[in-house]
Design a protein around this motif. Structure first.
Motif, PDB file in Angstrom:
ATOM      1  N   LEU A  30       0.848  -1.194   0.000  1.00 43.00           N
ATOM      2  CA  LEU A  30       0.000   0.000   0.000  1.00 43.00           C
ATOM      3  C   LEU A  30       0.883   1.243   0.000  1.00 43.00           C
ATOM      4  CD1 LEU A  30      -2.710  -0.962   2.660  1.00 43.00           C
ATOM      5  CD2 LEU A  30      -3.082  -0.695   0.194  1.00 43.00           C
ATOM      6  N   VAL A  31       0.336   2.305  -0.569  1.00 42.79           N
ATOM      7  CA  VAL A  31       1.008   3.600  -0.582  1.00 42.79           C
ATOM      8  C   VAL A  31       0.316   4.489   0.433  1.00 42.79           C
ATOM      9  CG1 VAL A  31       1.417   5.670  -1.986  1.00 42.79           C
ATOM     10  CG2 VAL A  31       1.749   3.403  -2.982  1.00 42.79           C
ATOM     11  N   GLU A  32       1.107   5.225   1.201  1.00 43.22           N
ATOM     12  CA  GLU A  32       0.548   6.129   2.211  1.00 43.22           C
ATOM     13  C   GLU A  32       1.076   7.533   1.959  1.00 43.22           C
ATOM     14  OE1 GLU A  32      -0.253   5.898   6.970  1.00 43.22           O
ATOM     15  OE2 GLU A  32       1.722   5.248   6.268  1.00 43.22           O
ATOM     16  N   ARG A  54      -8.606   5.414 -14.931  1.00 45.59           N
ATOM     17  CA  ARG A  54      -7.644   6.489 -15.225  1.00 45.59           C
ATOM     18  C   ARG A  54      -7.887   7.719 -14.366  1.00 45.59           C
ATOM     19  NH1 ARG A  54      -4.676   8.068 -20.437  1.00 45.59           N
ATOM     20  NH2 ARG A  54      -4.186  10.269 -20.143  1.00 45.59           N
ATOM     21  N   ASP A  55      -9.145   8.084 -14.143  1.00 47.55           N
ATOM     22  CA  ASP A  55      -9.440   9.256 -13.314  1.00 47.55           C
ATOM     23  C   ASP A  55      -8.932   9.071 -11.893  1.00 47.55           C
ATOM     24  OD1 ASP A  55     -10.627  10.628 -15.401  1.00 47.55           O
ATOM     25  OD2 ASP A  55     -12.678  10.016 -14.857  1.00 47.55           O
ATOM     26  N   ALA A  56      -9.115   7.865 -11.357  1.00 54.82           N
ATOM     27  CA  ALA A  56      -8.616   7.583 -10.006  1.00 54.82           C
ATOM     28  C   ALA A  56      -7.094   7.624  -9.985  1.00 54.82           C
ATOM     29  CB  ALA A  56      -9.124   6.222  -9.534  1.00 54.82           C
ATOM     30  N   ALA A  57      -6.461   7.100 -11.049  1.00 52.50           N
ATOM     31  CA  ALA A  57      -4.995   7.133 -11.143  1.00 52.50           C
ATOM     32  C   ALA A  57      -4.493   8.571 -11.197  1.00 52.50           C
ATOM     33  CB  ALA A  57      -4.533   6.355 -12.373  1.00 52.50           C
ATOM     34  N   ARG A  58      -5.169   9.412 -11.974  1.00 48.28           N
ATOM     35  CA  ARG A  58      -4.795  10.825 -12.055  1.00 48.28           C
ATOM     36  C   ARG A  58      -4.874  11.474 -10.673  1.00 48.28           C
ATOM     37  NH1 ARG A  58      -8.438  12.270 -15.213  1.00 48.28           N
ATOM     38  NH2 ARG A  58      -7.295  12.087 -17.169  1.00 48.28           N
ATOM     39  N   GLY A  59      -5.953  11.195  -9.960  1.00 48.51           N
ATOM     40  CA  GLY A  59      -6.125  11.758  -8.622  1.00 48.51           C
ATOM     41  C   GLY A  59      -5.035  11.314  -7.660  1.00 48.51           C
ATOM     42  N   GLN A  60      -4.670  10.030  -7.739  1.00 50.05           N
ATOM     43  CA  GLN A  60      -3.604   9.534  -6.865  1.00 50.05           C
ATOM     44  C   GLN A  60      -2.281  10.223  -7.189  1.00 50.05           C
ATOM     45  OE1 GLN A  60      -3.199   5.274  -6.730  1.00 50.05           O
ATOM     46  NE2 GLN A  60      -5.142   4.992  -5.661  1.00 50.05           N
ATOM     47  N   LEU A  61      -1.940  10.278  -8.468  1.00 49.21           N
ATOM     48  CA  LEU A  61      -0.661  10.876  -8.848  1.00 49.21           C
ATOM     49  C   LEU A  61      -0.614  12.367  -8.530  1.00 49.21           C
ATOM     50  CD1 LEU A  61      -0.051   8.861 -12.114  1.00 49.21           C
ATOM     51  CD2 LEU A  61       1.396   8.842 -10.078  1.00 49.21           C
ATOM     52  N   GLN A  62      -1.737  13.053  -8.654  1.00 48.09           N
ATOM     53  CA  GLN A  62      -1.763  14.480  -8.294  1.00 48.09           C
ATOM     54  C   GLN A  62      -1.436  14.668  -6.810  1.00 48.09           C
ATOM     55  OE1 GLN A  62      -5.691  15.398  -9.789  1.00 48.09           O
ATOM     56  NE2 GLN A  62      -4.874  16.345 -11.651  1.00 48.09           N
ATOM     57  N   TYR A 122       2.096  10.371 -18.969  1.00 50.43           N
ATOM     58  CA  TYR A 122       2.422   9.196 -18.156  1.00 50.43           C
ATOM     59  C   TYR A 122       1.206   8.279 -18.039  1.00 50.43           C
ATOM     60  CZ  TYR A 122       3.806   5.944 -14.621  1.00 50.43           C
ATOM     61  OH  TYR A 122       4.060   4.764 -13.970  1.00 50.43           O
ATOM     62  N   LEU A 123       0.043   8.850 -17.828  1.00 50.24           N
ATOM     63  CA  LEU A 123      -1.180   8.039 -17.752  1.00 50.24           C
ATOM     64  C   LEU A 123      -1.401   7.267 -19.049  1.00 50.24           C
ATOM     65  CD1 LEU A 123      -3.495  10.552 -15.878  1.00 50.24           C
ATOM     66  CD2 LEU A 123      -2.600   8.403 -14.958  1.00 50.24           C
ATOM     67  N   ASP A 124      -1.006   7.859 -20.176  1.00 50.80           N
ATOM     68  CA  ASP A 124      -1.141   7.197 -21.479  1.00 50.80           C
ATOM     69  C   ASP A 124      -0.339   5.891 -21.545  1.00 50.80           C
ATOM     70  OD1 ASP A 124      -2.805   9.189 -22.477  1.00 50.80           O
ATOM     71  OD2 ASP A 124      -1.190  10.242 -23.552  1.00 50.80           O
ATOM     72  N   THR A 125       0.720   5.764 -20.733  1.00 49.48           N
ATOM     73  CA  THR A 125       1.544   4.549 -20.766  1.00 49.48           C
ATOM     74  C   THR A 125       0.782   3.335 -20.231  1.00 49.48           C
ATOM     75  OG1 THR A 125       2.487   4.767 -18.529  1.00 49.48           O
ATOM     76  CG2 THR A 125       3.641   5.926 -20.347  1.00 49.48           C
ATOM     77  N   GLY A 126      -0.240   3.583 -19.405  1.00 50.27           N
ATOM     78  CA  GLY A 126      -1.006   2.483 -18.815  1.00 50.27           C
ATOM     79  C   GLY A 126      -0.316   1.817 -17.633  1.00 50.27           C
ATOM     80  N   GLU A 127       0.847   2.335 -17.229  1.00 49.30           N
ATOM     81  CA  GLU A 127       1.569   1.714 -16.113  1.00 49.30           C
ATOM     82  C   GLU A 127       0.808   1.782 -14.795  1.00 49.30           C
ATOM     83  OE1 GLU A 127       6.298   2.000 -17.275  1.00 49.30           O
ATOM     84  OE2 GLU A 127       5.520   3.324 -15.725  1.00 49.30           O
ATOM     85  N   TRP A 128      -0.129   2.696 -14.705  1.00 53.02           N
ATOM     86  CA  TRP A 128      -0.899   2.866 -13.461  1.00 53.02           C
ATOM     87  C   TRP A 128      -1.805   1.671 -13.166  1.00 53.02           C
ATOM     88  CZ3 TRP A 128      -6.079   2.629 -14.351  1.00 53.02           C
ATOM     89  CH2 TRP A 128      -6.520   2.886 -15.657  1.00 53.02           C
ATOM     90  N   GLU A 129      -2.128   0.898 -14.184  1.00 49.05           N
ATOM     91  CA  GLU A 129      -3.095  -0.193 -14.000  1.00 49.05           C
ATOM     92  C   GLU A 129      -2.553  -1.273 -13.064  1.00 49.05           C
ATOM     93  OE1 GLU A 129      -5.251  -1.484 -17.539  1.00 49.05           O
ATOM     94  OE2 GLU A 129      -4.283   0.172 -18.612  1.00 49.05           O
ATOM     95  N   GLY A 130      -3.326  -1.564 -12.025  1.00 49.03           N
ATOM     96  CA  GLY A 130      -2.978  -2.617 -11.083  1.00 49.03           C
ATOM     97  C   GLY A 130      -1.886  -2.260 -10.100  1.00 49.03           C
ATOM     98  N   CYS A 131      -1.565  -0.968  -9.970  1.00 45.93           N
ATOM     99  CA  CYS A 131      -0.460  -0.550  -9.092  1.00 45.93           C
ATOM    100  C   CYS A 131      -0.958   0.382  -7.992  1.00 45.93           C
ATOM    101  CB  CYS A 131       0.599   0.206  -9.886  1.00 45.93           C
ATOM    102  SG  CYS A 131       1.510  -0.831 -11.002  1.00 45.93           S
ATOM    103  N   GLY A 149      -0.866   3.345  -5.803  1.00 55.72           N
ATOM    104  CA  GLY A 149      -0.226   4.631  -6.055  1.00 55.72           C
ATOM    105  C   GLY A 149      -0.186   5.035  -7.514  1.00 55.72           C
ATOM    106  N   SER A 150      -0.525   4.118  -8.417  1.00 54.06           N
ATOM    107  CA  SER A 150      -0.676   4.408  -9.851  1.00 54.06           C
ATOM    108  C   SER A 150       0.625   4.619 -10.622  1.00 54.06           C
ATOM    109  CB  SER A 150      -1.586   5.636 -10.064  1.00 54.06           C
ATOM    110  OG  SER A 150      -2.835   5.444  -9.447  1.00 54.06           O
ATOM    111  N   TYR A 151       1.718   3.984 -10.186  1.00 59.98           N
ATOM    112  CA  TYR A 151       2.972   4.116 -10.937  1.00 59.98           C
ATOM    113  C   TYR A 151       3.813   2.859 -10.751  1.00 59.98           C
ATOM    114  CZ  TYR A 151       5.029   5.038  -6.384  1.00 59.98           C
ATOM    115  OH  TYR A 151       5.413   4.914  -5.069  1.00 59.98           O
ATOM    116  N   ARG A 152       4.814   2.718 -11.651  1.00 61.37           N
ATOM    117  CA  ARG A 152       5.785   1.627 -11.565  1.00 61.37           C
ATOM    118  C   ARG A 152       7.190   2.231 -11.665  1.00 61.37           C
ATOM    119  NH1 ARG A 152       3.445  -3.395 -12.298  1.00 61.37           N
ATOM    120  NH2 ARG A 152       1.489  -3.430 -13.445  1.00 61.37           N
ATOM    121  N   VAL A 153       8.008   2.093 -10.620  1.00 63.15           N
ATOM    122  CA  VAL A 153       9.367   2.630 -10.705  1.00 63.15           C
ATOM    123  C   VAL A 153      10.295   1.745 -11.526  1.00 63.15           C
ATOM    124  CG1 VAL A 153       9.272   3.973  -8.584  1.00 63.15           C
ATOM    125  CG2 VAL A 153      10.191   1.662  -8.543  1.00 63.15           C
ATOM    126  N   GLU A 154       9.861   0.507 -11.822  1.00 64.50           N
ATOM    127  CA  GLU A 154      10.695  -0.328 -12.677  1.00 64.50           C
ATOM    128  C   GLU A 154      10.427  -0.034 -14.151  1.00 64.50           C
ATOM    129  OE1 GLU A 154       7.101  -2.941 -11.650  1.00 64.50           O
ATOM    130  OE2 GLU A 154       8.269  -1.322 -10.754  1.00 64.50           O
TER     131      GLU A 154
END
Length: 196
Positions: free
Chosen positions: A74-76, A88-96, A140-149, A151-156
């Motif tokens: 989990l991300v805190e 995607r909207d939820a991912a945008r909100g998390q990344l913001q 970045y959202l266009d990459t789709g990396e947020w899916e299933g992550c 915090g909505s990102y992948r550092v790898e």
């Protein structure tokens, strides 16, 4: 491996599998298939510890002679806990919430062995993200990396370009804190660097 019984990773995450592959231990993966809801009263650390144990126990019940490793993340940020975004909207909100700020990633790991013996750990890593303009966030959202992550990102992946600073175990951010995992394996009597 000194221990008898197969080793199962209770996850189908490609990132976790890649980290496990690096150890050179024979193992296989299996989806735990558990309910991932936890009480809102739990801290992020308590939640990941509970979920990692739930996943490991679920697979261990199906294979009682095996060693099973479960994990959850989990991300805190501030006092809020971020799980996997629904869209995607939820991912945008998390990344913001994360951009331009520091947040923590908590990963719980649990190793259950034959006879139900259980050992566990929680690893925390702190990350600071660059502030980026809205158009870069959309790319970045266009990459789709947020899916299933969480915090909505992948550092790898391409998400590493968001990262300004990291304090702690980078593999923890990728989904499986290998420092903790190796410690659990060694405590359980696993041996490393053996020929197939």
């Amino acid at each position: 491996m000194k221990n008898s019984g197969e080793l199962i990773l209770a996850s189908t995450s490609s990132a976790r599998k890649a980290l496990m592959d690096g150890l050179g231990l024979p193992y296989r993966t299996e989806a735990p298939g558990v309910d991932e809801h936890v009480a809102a009263s739990l801290s992020a650390e308590e939640a990941v510890r509970s979920l990692a144990a739930r996943k490991a126990r679920a697979v261990h019940e199906r294979h009682p002679g095996a060693w099973v490793l479960g994990a959850d993340q989990l991300v805190e940020v501030g006092r809020d806990v971020l799980g996997k975004p629904q869209d995607r909207d939820a991912a945008r909100g998390q990344l913001q919430r994360l951009l331009g700020h520091t947040h923590a990633i908590h990963t719980g790991v649990c190793l259950v062995g034959p006879g139900g013996r259980l050992t566990e750990a929680v690893e925390t890593t702190r990350l600071t993200f660059f502030p980026v303009p809205p158009e870069e966030l959309e790319r970045y959202l266009d990459t789709g990396e947020w899916e299933g992550c969480a915090g909505s990102y992948r550092v790898e992946g391409q998400g590493q370009a968001l990262l300004a600073k990291l304090e702690g175990d980078r593999t923890n951010v990728q989904g499986l804190p290998m420092l903790s995992v190796v410690r659990l394996f060694r405590q359980a009597g696993f041996t490393f660097f053996t020929r197939p």
